[in-house]
Design a protein around this motif. Structure first.
Motif: not given
Length: 66
Positions: A14-23, A43-45
């Motif tokens: 969840i944390l990594v996906g959120g960070l990737w989405t924001l990036q 990221g969302p996936v």
């Protein structure tokens, strides 16, 4: 014990996906991933997969048999 592994793995995803989405959206800068649309999709996936895994971990912890 297995439930904790699912829960921790889910939270990390969840944390990594959120960070990737924001990036990917360009909100978090300072990386080669910043502003790249591919990461705004990946990221969302990853975040959704993390939610499912964390849910399974929470559900397993509540199961009196597990």
């Amino acid at each position: 014990m297995k439930a904790w592994i699912f829960l921790v793995l889910g939270v990390l995803l969840i944390l990594v996906g959120g960070l990737w989405t924001l990036q990917g959206l360009g909100i978090v800068g300072g990386s080669v991933m910043s502003g790249v649309t591919m990461w705004a999709i990946i990221g969302p996936v990853v975040l959704i997969i993390g939610l499912v895994i964390a849910f399974l971990g929470i559900r397993a912890r509540r199961d009196p048999r597990g």
